[in-house]
Design a protein around this motif. Sequence first.
Motif, PDB file in Angstrom:
ATOM      1  N   LEU A   1     -23.315  17.683  62.330  1.00 24.35           N
ATOM      2  CA  LEU A   1     -22.435  16.755  61.635  1.00 24.35           C
ATOM      3  C   LEU A   1     -22.362  17.053  60.149  1.00 24.35           C
ATOM      4  O   LEU A   1     -21.302  16.924  59.535  1.00 24.35           O
ATOM      5  N   VAL A   2     -23.497  17.469  59.575  1.00 17.93           N
ATOM      6  CA  VAL A   2     -23.454  17.859  58.164  1.00 17.93           C
ATOM      7  C   VAL A   2     -22.490  19.031  58.013  1.00 17.93           C
ATOM      8  O   VAL A   2     -21.663  19.063  57.099  1.00 17.93           O
ATOM      9  N   GLY A   3     -22.567  19.990  58.939  1.00 14.39           N
ATOM     10  CA  GLY A   3     -21.652  21.126  58.909  1.00 14.39           C
ATOM     11  C   GLY A   3     -20.210  20.671  58.996  1.00 14.39           C
ATOM     12  O   GLY A   3     -19.351  21.112  58.233  1.00 14.39           O
ATOM     13  N   ARG A   4     -19.949  19.763  59.896  1.00 12.51           N
ATOM     14  CA  ARG A   4     -18.587  19.287  60.085  1.00 12.51           C
ATOM     15  C   ARG A   4     -18.063  18.594  58.836  1.00 12.51           C
ATOM     16  O   ARG A   4     -16.949  18.862  58.377  1.00 12.51           O
ATOM     17  N   VAL A   5     -18.880  17.691  58.287  1.00 20.13           N
ATOM     18  CA  VAL A   5     -18.430  16.938  57.118  1.00 20.13           C
ATOM     19  C   VAL A   5     -18.224  17.876  55.928  1.00 20.13           C
ATOM     20  O   VAL A   5     -17.274  17.748  55.164  1.00 20.13           O
TER      21      VAL A   5
ATOM     22  N   ASN B   1     -16.876  20.370  67.001  1.00 17.10           N
ATOM     23  CA  ASN B   1     -16.309  19.538  65.953  1.00 17.10           C
ATOM     24  C   ASN B   1     -15.197  20.227  65.190  1.00 17.10           C
ATOM     25  O   ASN B   1     -14.711  19.715  64.192  1.00 17.10           O
ATOM     26  N   LEU B   2     -14.803  21.437  65.634  1.00 11.75           N
ATOM     27  CA  LEU B   2     -13.748  22.157  64.924  1.00 11.75           C
ATOM     28  C   LEU B   2     -12.413  21.927  65.631  1.00 11.75           C
ATOM     29  O   LEU B   2     -12.370  21.796  66.859  1.00 11.75           O
ATOM     30  N   PRO B   3     -11.326  21.922  64.874  1.00 10.59           N
ATOM     31  CA  PRO B   3     -10.013  21.872  65.523  1.00 10.59           C
ATOM     32  C   PRO B   3      -9.735  23.219  66.192  1.00 10.59           C
ATOM     33  O   PRO B   3     -10.268  24.249  65.763  1.00 10.59           O
TER      34      PRO B   3
ATOM     35  N   TRP C   1     -13.797  31.865  60.171  1.00  6.23           N
ATOM     36  CA  TRP C   1     -14.825  31.738  59.131  1.00  6.23           C
ATOM     37  C   TRP C   1     -15.291  30.296  58.947  1.00  6.23           C
ATOM     38  O   TRP C   1     -16.352  30.043  58.394  1.00  6.23           O
ATOM     39  N   THR C   2     -14.494  29.331  59.409  1.00  4.78           N
ATOM     40  CA  THR C   2     -15.005  27.955  59.310  1.00  4.78           C
ATOM     41  C   THR C   2     -16.211  27.780  60.221  1.00  4.78           C
ATOM     42  O   THR C   2     -17.167  27.079  59.873  1.00  4.78           O
ATOM     43  N   ALA C   3     -16.177  28.420  61.387  1.00  7.78           N
ATOM     44  CA  ALA C   3     -17.318  28.328  62.290  1.00  7.78           C
ATOM     45  C   ALA C   3     -18.551  28.947  61.649  1.00  7.78           C
ATOM     46  O   ALA C   3     -19.660  28.420  61.744  1.00  7.78           O
TER      47      ALA C   3
ATOM     48  N   VAL D   1     -16.571   8.653  63.111  1.00  5.49           N
ATOM     49  CA  VAL D   1     -17.807   8.831  63.869  1.00  5.49           C
ATOM     50  C   VAL D   1     -18.835   9.644  63.097  1.00  5.49           C
ATOM     51  O   VAL D   1     -20.008   9.270  62.989  1.00  5.49           O
ATOM     52  N   ALA D   2     -18.397  10.765  62.517  1.00  8.25           N
ATOM     53  CA  ALA D   2     -19.328  11.650  61.824  1.00  8.25           C
ATOM     54  C   ALA D   2     -20.001  10.930  60.671  1.00  8.25           C
ATOM     55  O   ALA D   2     -21.227  10.980  60.500  1.00  8.25           O
TER      56      ALA D   2
END
Lengths: 319, 281, 446
Positions: free
Chosen positions: A127-131, A90-92, A98-100, A294-295
Amino acid sequence: MNNIVVSSSPHLRTTDNLKRVMYDVVIALLPAAVISAVFFGPHALMLMIIAVATAVLTEALCLKIAGKSNIRQTALDGSAVVAGLLLAFNLPPTAPWWTAVIGSLVAIAIAKHTFGGLGYNLFNPALVGRVFLLISFPVQMTYWTLPTFWQTDAVAAATPLGALKTDGLEAAQAFTTQGNFLGTIPGCLGEVSAVALLVGAAYLLIRKVITWEIPVCFIGTLAVFTGIFYLVDPGKYADPLFHIVSGGVMLGALFMATDMVTSPLTRKGQIIFGIGCGLITGIIRLFGGYPEGVAFAILLMNAAVPLIDRHTEVKKFGV
Amino acid sequence: MNIILVTSISLGTIALIAGLVLFVASKKFAVLENPLIDEVEEMLPGANCGGCGLAGCRAFAEAIVNNKDTSLNCPAADKDTMNDIAEKLGLQISGGARMVARVNCQGGHNSIREGDYLGIKTCAAAVVSNNVTLVCPHGCMGYGDCQRACPFDAIRIINDIAVIDENKCVGCRVCVKTCPRSLIEMTPYDTRVYVACNSPDKGPQVKKYCSVGCIGCKLCDKACEFDAIAYKPFLAAVKPDNCTECLECVRKCPAKTILFRGDDAMAVKPAASDRAETVNV
Amino acid sequence: MKLFTFKRGGVHPPENKSLSEHKPVKSPELPNRIAINLNQHLGKPARPLVKKKQEIFVGERIGEADGFISAHVHSSVAGIVTKVEPAMTAVGILADTVFIDVDKEKTAEELAAFYQQTPADFTQMTTQELVEKIKDCGIVGMGGATFPANVKLSPPPDKKIDTILINGAECEPYLTADHQLMLEQPDALLNGLMIIQQILGVQNTWIGIETNKPDAIQLLQQKTDTGRFPGIQIAPLKTKYPQGGEKQLIAAVTGREVPSGKLPFEVGCLVQNTGTAVAVYEAVCLNKPLIDRIVTITGFVNSPGNYRLPVGATFRQVIDDCAGGFRDESRVKTVINGGPMMGKNVRNLDVAVMKGTSGILVLSDTEFHYEDEGPCIRCGRCVDGCPMGLMPTKLAIGAEYNRPEDLDTVMDCIECGTCSYVCPTRRQLVHWIRLGKPIFRNASGS
C-alpha cells in the motif's frame, strides 16, 4: 553416538511455517491474478511478473546490505512475493512497466526494510508503494481501461468509483453489481473480480492464515456507514452493495488489511482495526477528494496499530 | 501585493508573539544548575557504564559537584582525568590502584562439553533453561553475554572463552554483574599473576571435565615464599598485596592453571574469523 | 457424555501415543548399578544419610528431607553404596547422588515382600498417621512437578478444600504411562483416592481423563458405578493440550479460575496425578516408599512401551535393556526426560530415572528439527493459543530487549510450550519468557 541436542522445551514444533503461510497467500491471490491476466491481457501479466521480480530482488539486496545470512532463503520466503504481487494488483492495467519497478522498490526498500525487514514494518508495504505511485504519477495511475478478453489495445474507461465522484450517481449506476462481482468493469488489476478474491480469502480462512474479524468488520462497517447515507438520500448516495463490490474494498479488506505484520495481535484489536478501516474508507469515498479511500484507510489504521495493541491486551487467566 | 503584505504581517506577528512567549518561559522556568556539572560531564568518558554505582555520567557529575563526594571514582576515566576533575572542583580524590576484570577460567576447548546446545545463544538463556553443555559447573560457557555487555569493547570470545583485553578494560564491572556464573573478578592491573579457575571441586572431579582447572594440589602454596597464595578449599587464589611476581607458582602448577599476563600478552588480537563468529552470536 | 474442557487457547499437537499405547507394563531385569539423585522433588534436595561401602536394603531411607518443602529419598534396590557425589540429573542440574551396586537376588526378594503382605486397612488410621506415612515414604507429585505430596495434603487450616481433582489427562504427546496405570491398577488408584478423601475429609473427587483413552474412562466408570468408592466421579475431558495443566484442569472440571499467582487451594481444589494416588495407596497400605514408577519409553527405540523402572536406573541402561536400544543410533537427535512439550532433554544418557520421570522420549532427525528463530510476524497465533491468556510474543520481546515494563504478566506463564509450538517463525517464546522471569523479578524488587 553423536552429541545429542539440548534445547528449550517444547521439542515439537508445528509443521506450519512462515514459507507456508506466505505461499498460502500467494495461492489465494492466484485466482484474481488469472482473471486479471485474462481480462487485461499480456501487459497485466507482465506487470505482475515485473513487480514480483523487483520485490524479490530488492529484498535480497536489502538483506545483503543489512549483512544478513541465508539471503536466498529469506528473500524467497514468500513475503516479498506477496508484497510484489499485491503491488501489481494495485496498478491500473495500462500502467507503464516502470511503475511496477518503482512501486516494488519503494514497497520493499522503504516501507519494509527501513523499519528492519519482515515483522518490523509499521505500514503495509504494497500500500505504501501504491500511495507513493498515486501521488507521484497521478496520470499514469488513474488511466483505466475496459476489461475485454486478453486485451491488446485498450479502450479508455472510468472506474465505477471514479464515475461516481466525477459524473455523479447515474454514471456510476451504469455499472451493474454483477459486473463488479465478476470483473467486467474497469479497475486495478486485482480489483476487478470480487468473486476471485472471495474464493482466495475463503482458502485463507480455511488454512487459518487470516481470521474473520478484520474483513467482516471492515466490510460491515463500510456497508453500515454508506447504508445510512443511502437511506437518508438515495438520490445522491450510492447503495452500500455498490460500495462493497466496487473499487479496492474486497482486495483491501481480504488481503491488505489482514496482513499479519501490520494488523493488531488480538481479536479485539482486529475488530477495532476493521471498523476503523471501514469508517475511514467510507468517509474518504463520500466526502474526500479521492474517489477511492481503501489504501489511505488501511495505512491510517496501520499507524494506529501500536495504540490499539496497547489497549486491547487479552485478559489473563485468573483475574 | 496585498496578499504578500497581509501574509508577511500576520506571520511576522505570530512569530513575534511565539518568540516572546518562549523568551519569557525560558527565563521564568529556567532551572538553575551548576555549570560545573556540564563541564565535569564533558570531561568524563561518557560511556554511561554505571561502573561508579550511579546511573550514568551525568549522575556522577551531579554527585561529585553537588555533594563533593570524594569517595566517588570513575573507573572508566584514567588518573589524569580524575586529577583534572579534582583540581577543577578543589577536591582531593584518593582513587585506588587501577582495577581490571579478569576471567577466572581458561577452560574453553580444554574443558569437556556434552551435547549440542541449540537455542538462544546467551549464557543467561542456557543457564535459565538448564541447558548448559559445559560439564564444568563453574566455568565459562563462552556464549558472550559479557562481550555484548562490555561498553568498552574489551572482551572477545576466543575458542569459546571470554578473553579480556586488559589495556582496554577500564574496570567498570559491567561484565562482573553480567556473568551468570560470577566468574569474572576485579583484580589490580599491576598484579599480573592470577589463578584462572573458578572451580572449588575436588581434584579428581575437576580432572574429569577440564585439563586446565585447579585441582587443589597446594603445590603453588608450598612453592610460594611470600605467602601470596590464598587457598580456599580445592581452589587457589593469588593475594595481590603479597605477590612479587617471582612466578614460582606459575612454574610449579601441574595443570597450568596459574597464569602470568606479561605486558605483551595483554593485548589480545583475535583473528578476523574469530571476530566475525563471536560478534554474530 | 458431557465433555469437560478449559475454554481459553490450547493446541492439538500430533499425539503419537499409538507407539506405546496398550502395551502392558513390564518390569525389566534389575540393573547392576544405579544412581539415585537426592533432588527428586521440588524444593530443597534431601541430605544424604548413607556413606560409602554401607550396605542398604530396599526402601531404606538414603536421603532425609531438608526443610518443609522437601521429601525423603529411598533406595530402590538392595546393595552396597559405592559413592556419594554430585552428578548431573535428568532435569539438567547437579545434585548429590548415591551410587549403589545392586544385589539382585536380595532386591528381588525384598521387593516381592511388599506385595505379599495383606494390605493395611487405612480406614482405621487417623489423618495424622496417614500424612505421616505419606511423608515417610517420600511421595511426591508424579506428573512432573514433583511437589511433596504430604505438603500438598496439609493445606493451611483456613483454606477449605471441597474438590479433589485427579489428573489422568496425560495431555503430553507420546506418553502413555498414566493411561496404562489406570488400566492396570484401577483398584490401587481408587483406594489411593479414598485415602486422599479421608485425609482431607472431602467426598467430592473427579478423575479427569482425556477422551483419547476411552477404555480407561469406561473401566473406571464401571468401578465407581459399583458404589464401593463413594464420592469419586469420572470427568471425560476433551483431548486438547494442555488439558492436564493444573489450572486448566480445575477450570475444565469445576469452572473455577485459580487467581493469578495463587495456589489451587484458593479455589478449594486439590490436584493430584494418578500415579501419585497409586503411590499414596502403596505407601499407606503396603508401606512401600516411592522407589519405582511407570515410565513410557518411546519414540525412536526398537520396542517402545511402558515399564516399571526403579528410581535410579540410568537412561542408557533402560533404553538398551528395556526398549531394545535405539533404532538407529546415528540418527538420534535428542533424548527427553518427560514429554515433548514440557520435558527436559538430557545432555548425556548417564542420568537416572527420577520420581518425576513420566517418560523417556527419543526423537530422531525426522521428528526433531531445530530451526533458527525468525522475526515475529505478529500473526497472533501464540496469543490465541495461550491457555493462560497472555501475550507470549510481547513477553518474549520484553525479555529480549530487557524491558521489565512489558513483562508484567510473565510470572503467570506455566511454560506449557503452546506458543513456541504454534509459532510459524520458530520463535523461542518459552525460552525467552523463562529468561524474562528473572528480569521481571529483579526489576520489581521481589
